[in-house]
Design an enzyme around this catalytic site. Structure first.
Site, mmCIF file in Angstrom:
data_model
loop_
_atom_site.group_PDB
_atom_site.id
_atom_site.type_symbol
_atom_site.label_atom_id
_atom_site.label_comp_id
_atom_site.label_asym_id
_atom_site.label_seq_id
_atom_site.Cartn_x
_atom_site.Cartn_y
_atom_site.Cartn_z
ATOM 1 N N GLN B 83 0.798 -1.218 0.000
ATOM 2 C CA GLN B 83 0.000 0.000 0.000
ATOM 3 C C GLN B 83 0.836 1.276 0.000
ATOM 4 O O GLN B 83 0.281 2.364 -0.153
ATOM 5 C CB GLN B 83 -0.945 -0.005 1.215
ATOM 6 C CG GLN B 83 -1.896 -1.214 1.181
ATOM 7 C CD GLN B 83 -2.842 -1.283 2.362
ATOM 8 O OE1 GLN B 83 -2.731 -0.514 3.309
ATOM 9 N NE2 GLN B 83 -3.777 -2.226 2.314
ATOM 10 N N ARG B 132 2.163 1.568 4.993
ATOM 11 C CA ARG B 132 1.789 2.649 4.082
ATOM 12 C C ARG B 132 2.873 3.695 3.896
ATOM 13 O O ARG B 132 2.585 4.828 3.509
ATOM 14 C CB ARG B 132 0.474 3.296 4.530
ATOM 15 C CG ARG B 132 -0.681 2.302 4.511
ATOM 16 C CD ARG B 132 -2.049 2.881 4.758
ATOM 17 N NE ARG B 132 -2.955 1.754 4.947
ATOM 18 C CZ ARG B 132 -3.211 1.200 6.130
ATOM 19 N NH1 ARG B 132 -2.727 1.708 7.228
ATOM 20 N NH2 ARG B 132 -3.998 0.129 6.198
ATOM 21 N N GLY B 192 -5.686 -1.041 16.182
ATOM 22 C CA GLY B 192 -6.175 -1.924 17.237
ATOM 23 C C GLY B 192 -7.612 -1.634 17.620
ATOM 24 O O GLY B 192 -8.035 -1.945 18.730
ATOM 25 N N GLU B 194 -10.082 -3.179 16.732
ATOM 26 C CA GLU B 194 -10.786 -4.448 16.923
ATOM 27 C C GLU B 194 -10.178 -5.263 18.059
ATOM 28 O O GLU B 194 -10.608 -6.392 18.326
ATOM 29 C CB GLU B 194 -10.729 -5.283 15.620
ATOM 30 C CG GLU B 194 -11.837 -4.908 14.648
ATOM 31 C CD GLU B 194 -11.793 -3.451 14.216
ATOM 32 O OE1 GLU B 194 -10.884 -3.063 13.471
ATOM 33 O OE2 GLU B 194 -12.689 -2.682 14.649
ATOM 34 N N ASN B 260 -12.996 3.617 14.955
ATOM 35 C CA ASN B 260 -14.264 3.265 15.608
ATOM 36 C C ASN B 260 -14.087 3.088 17.118
ATOM 37 O O ASN B 260 -13.015 2.781 17.603
ATOM 38 C CB ASN B 260 -14.799 1.964 15.016
ATOM 39 C CG ASN B 260 -13.820 0.808 15.208
ATOM 40 O OD1 ASN B 260 -12.778 0.746 14.535
ATOM 41 N ND2 ASN B 260 -14.120 -0.101 16.127
ATOM 42 N N ASP B 302 -18.823 0.393 12.696
ATOM 43 C CA ASP B 302 -17.397 0.259 12.408
ATOM 44 C C ASP B 302 -16.942 1.258 11.355
ATOM 45 O O ASP B 302 -16.099 0.974 10.510
ATOM 46 C CB ASP B 302 -17.047 -1.177 11.947
ATOM 47 C CG ASP B 302 -15.544 -1.399 11.849
ATOM 48 O OD1 ASP B 302 -15.096 -2.063 10.886
ATOM 49 O OD2 ASP B 302 -14.818 -0.881 12.713
ATOM 50 N N ARG B 329 -16.252 7.256 5.758
ATOM 51 C CA ARG B 329 -16.768 5.884 5.746
ATOM 52 C C ARG B 329 -18.297 5.924 5.764
ATOM 53 O O ARG B 329 -18.956 5.102 5.140
ATOM 54 C CB ARG B 329 -16.292 5.089 6.957
ATOM 55 C CG ARG B 329 -14.875 4.579 6.930
ATOM 56 C CD ARG B 329 -14.750 3.229 6.266
ATOM 57 N NE ARG B 329 -14.950 2.108 7.176
ATOM 58 C CZ ARG B 329 -13.988 1.554 7.914
ATOM 59 N NH1 ARG B 329 -12.768 2.032 7.878
ATOM 60 N NH2 ARG B 329 -14.259 0.519 8.699
ATOM 61 N N TRP B 479 -10.675 -0.375 -4.802
ATOM 62 C CA TRP B 479 -9.968 -0.096 -3.556
ATOM 63 C C TRP B 479 -8.754 0.735 -3.975
ATOM 64 O O TRP B 479 -7.628 0.254 -3.975
ATOM 65 C CB TRP B 479 -9.552 -1.432 -2.909
ATOM 66 C CG TRP B 479 -9.269 -1.294 -1.452
ATOM 67 C CD1 TRP B 479 -8.089 -0.966 -0.881
ATOM 68 C CD2 TRP B 479 -10.214 -1.472 -0.392
ATOM 69 N NE1 TRP B 479 -8.234 -0.931 0.494
ATOM 70 C CE2 TRP B 479 -9.509 -1.238 0.812
ATOM 71 C CE3 TRP B 479 -11.560 -1.799 -0.335
ATOM 72 C CZ2 TRP B 479 -10.127 -1.313 2.064
ATOM 73 C CZ3 TRP B 479 -12.160 -1.884 0.903
ATOM 74 C CH2 TRP B 479 -11.458 -1.644 2.088
#
Lengths: 200, 575
Positions: B83, B132, B192, B194, B260, B302, B329, B479
């Site tokens: 990426q 990235r 992190g 999630e 999120n 999310d 988003r 994407w």
């Protein structure tokens, strides 16, 4: 040093050699030699992989480890566990690479002789560390009879040697052979192949 | 050779072999250069501090782009999502790859100058095995790694100068972003969202690596915004940072997008959950929070808003305004105003289908939610856009010549989440999501439950009027991080046919495309060496583009996109 360097080999090769030799120590030892070996660099608290006669205790349990019995598991509900030495006060949980996932099957679904040889009381044990990017493998998809990894959706068939049927994992989950001592699950060998992803 | 001595000829041959011809010494990267980058270089993630993704170079134009050909290519030796933008400083290119590699290459010829590879722990769990890009500052190159280290390398040799660990990888903190370098500081944040981290931005002294300041993105009780979290829920509240901030030197503020809140179901964290799903403005000297705008209070979908806002000065309603523009988003395009101590709402409108918001407050921009579209405990909910949103992390681009703001959108996609799990406490090293994993992995849905005619949309907006100038539609998702240039071009890959394409920036006409060895989710860049302009991008599919493809594969015909990283560099034939 003049800029830019004439070749990149000098700068790169030292670092590569160092990292290769450390990793080959781990894999040579796992390939068949039981006993003490460093799991990873200076960080490891527990130096050994699972070995014959180890017992298994639930991941996350505290205090003195309690040995799991086949009857502690329900079919379709994977249990994460770590090995521990008989009479030890602590599990061998210093490295995630020792984490195993236990699955219980009815005896009738175990029709493969190779698979049967590794089970104890209908319970199969595999490394719980995905061979793709080392995430926990602990989710059971009943319809497909597969374990799935939440990170990148690799799927493994425990009834067929945990071979990969979907996703980017390059190889099957290593299995850990089990036997029974009365009701109690006992480790009957070390991991069939090195746990975890195999590239740096 | 006639008339030249043997020594001179030998020296010339050696000199051209050693190259790059234009730089005998590495040019230190200063604040002045970063604030006003030379057109022939690409010194940072988005080309400039405003986050424009714009190269002023105009030798490659809409008229001649169809003549682009491969100048050189270079295999990275890695799979998974590549990426990072090729960063270029006077003919020296730096790329990063999965597996925590930094490769320095001669930007003109592709020969390798040095390679750094961090050894990663064998038991490291990699939810997002990617990187990235580097930051450049002074005589060093900075990379953030997936085992949560910030490493400073000597730009000439690739040797490690210092190595710090801003957070602990064992509790699944990790870093994938390109650091932000400004005013003697290297700034990073941790992923992190999630895994129940408490998000932060931390600044390190560029010379010594000493930590200078750290600002938490999740407010604790007693701190400003702390009353938006009940009890101890802030400790694992998420608000991760995984995309490079944009920076306004005039006010010395860096604008970061936050992720999120954790866990995903909202029942245990009633309140706005500051400063998740927001843009926050931090003073670069002190780290102090100087303003924020929250896009989706008490987020349940999310919808990380980590993509940093693009800083544009433009005339809105007759007034020259300092704007911060963000294609979120949540499927809305947000136009905000940035001042020295506030971020004000100006305007917002949907750029893709969104069925969650019933409206936006005209003065504050606060959205109202349809309660039947809020997932959580008790029942399954379908909502649009999907978990990946109208646009995920791939950056937008702004072209000052066309005045247009380009967005790599995905439309007509939704998600269905099952009823949430019974709440379980946070456990370090484990997921902290709150929905059954099979439900999350299989959540993608089409709007109206039928395959739409188009999904990916490369959109061009006039953000001062809210009008869409053009949209190039694709039958598949895209994407695609964007590049736009002074030659009236927009470059984008991101589709599962492995194509990398050029479009007319004014009209959206497709002008050129080429198949790559793997799908392209890399950030494209452009640079010039010895009077020739190059367009460069990493091919190498994986990470969430592959997760989205898995979602599509479960809904219909399967598409296989091969993996394998390659640096691809294009130029025009010499005339």
């Amino acid at each position: 040093m003049s800029w830019p360097p004439a070749r990149s080999d000098e700068v790169v090769s030292g670092a590569l050699l160092e990292s290769h030799s450390r990793r080959s120590v781990l894999y040579l030892a796992v390939a068949g030699v039981a006993g003490l070996l460093p799991l990873q660099g200076a960080q490891a608290e527990e130096p050994t992989l699972p070995k014959v006669s180890d017992l298994l205790a639930r991941d996350g349990s505290e205090g003195k480890p309690i040995a799991l019995k086949a009857s502690d598991l329900e079919p379709g509900k994977p249990v994460l566990a770590f090995p521990f030495e008989l009479d030890a006060n602590k599990m061998r949980d210093g490295s995630r690479l020792n984490k195993v996932v236990l699955l219980r099957f009815d005896e009738v679904s175990l029709d493969d002789d190779e698979t049967k040889a590794r089970t104890a009381g209908g319970v199969l044990a595999f490394s719980a560390v995905c061979t793709h990017q080392a995430c926990d493998v602990k989710t059971w998809l009943a319809a497909e009879k597969a374990l799935v990894c939440f990170c990148h959706s690799s799927k493994f068939l425990p009834l067929e040697g945990a071979r990969v049927i979907a996703g980017p994992a390059p190889r099957a989950l290593p299995f850990l052979p089990l036997k029974l001592d009365g009701e109690v699950l006992v480790v009957a060998g070390t991991f069939s192949t090195p746990p975890g992803p195999q590239k740096a | 050779m006639r008339g030249r001595s043997k020594t001179a000829a030998l020296a010339a041959a050696l000199f051209s072999f050693v190259g790059p011809a234009s730089a005998a010494d590495y040019a230190p990267v200063t604040d002045a250069r970063l604030q006003d980058p030379e057109p022939h270089n690409w010194l940072m993630y988005r080309g400039n501090y405003g986050g424009w993704g714009y190269s002023p170079l105009a030798r490659i134009t809409a008229a001649n782009v169809s003549g682009l050909q491969l100048a050189w290519s270079y295999s990275t030796g890695q799979v998974e999502g590549h990426q990072s933008p090729p960063i270029v400083n006077n003919g020296v290119m730096f790329v990063t790859t999965p597996g925590a590699q930094v490769i320095a290459l001669d930007a003109k010829t592709g020969s390798e100058l040095w390679r750094y590879k961090k050894e990663l722990p064998a038991e490291l769990q990699q939810l997002h095995p990617t990187n990235r890009g580097v930051a450049l500052y002074g005589d060093k190159v900075y990379v953030a790694t997936v085992d949560c280290h910030l490493v400073a390398l000597d730009a000439k040799t690739g040797k490690v100068v210092w190595d710090k660990a801003p957070a602990d990888w064992k509790s699944i903190h990790y870093m994938t972003l390109a650091p932000l370098a400004a005013k003697g500081k290297i700034m990073v944040g941790s992923s992190g969202g999630e895994t129940g981290v408490r998000g932060f931005v931390a600044a390190f002294d560029a010379e010594t690596g000493n930590e200078v300041w750290r600002t938490w993105t999740i407010a604790a009780p007693g701190e400003p915004g702390g009353n938006t979290w009940p009890g101890e829920s802030y400790k694992n509240g998420g608000g991760s940072i995984w995309i490079t901030g944009t920076y306004d030197p005039a006010t010395n503020l860096a604008f970061w997008g936050t992720g999120n809140p954790a866990p995903w179901p909202t029942e245990g964290r009633k309140g706005d959950n500051l400063y998740t799903t927001s843009t926050i403005a931090l003073d670069v000297d002190s780290g102090k929070l100087k303003g924020y705008h929250q896009y989706t209070p008490n987020d349940a979908w999310d919808w990380d808003e980590v993509s940093a806002p693009v800083l544009i000065d433009a005339t809105v309603n007759g007034k020259l305004s300092k704007l911060a523009v963000h294609a979120a988003r949540d499927g809305y395009l947000w136009v905000l105003e940035r001042t020295s101590d506030k971020i004000n709402f100006v305007n917002a409108w949907p750029y893709v289908y969104n069925d969650v918001f019933t409206g936006i407050d005209k003065s504050t921009g606060r959205p109202s939610y349809d309660p039947s579209k809020v997932p959580g405990a008790g029942r399954a909910v379908k909502f649009c856009p999907s978990l990946w949103g109208g646009k995920d992390w791939p950056p937008e681009a702004y072209n000052p010549k066309t005045g247009l703001f380009y967005v790599p959108a995905n439309n007509n996609l939704c998600a269905e989440l099952p009823a949430a799990d019974k709440p379980t406490p946070y456990k370090a090293g484990d997921l902290y999501i709150g929905y059954p994993i099979e439900g999350v992995l299989g959540s993608l849905r089409f709007k109206d439950n039928t395959k739409p005619d188009s999904i990916g949309e490369l959109q061009a907006w006039d953000v001062t009027t809210g009008k869409l100038r053009w949209a190039h539609k694709f039958p598949t998702f895209q994407w695609a991080p964007l590049l736009t240039t002074g030659g009236n071009l927009v470059f984008a890959g991101g589709t599962n046919d492995r194509m990398f394409r050029a479009f007319d920036a004014e009209t959206g006409n497709a002008l050129w495309q080429t198949p790559m060895p793997s799908g392209v989710t890399g950030v494209p860049s452009s640079f010039e060496v010895d009077g020739e302009q190059y367009v460069a991008v990493l091919a190498g599919w994986g990470v969430d583009a592959q997760r989205m493809q898995d979602g599509f594969n479960s809904l219909g015909a399967k598409t296989i996109v091969p993996q394998g990283g390659v640096v691809m560099v294009y130029k025009l034939a010499k005339s």
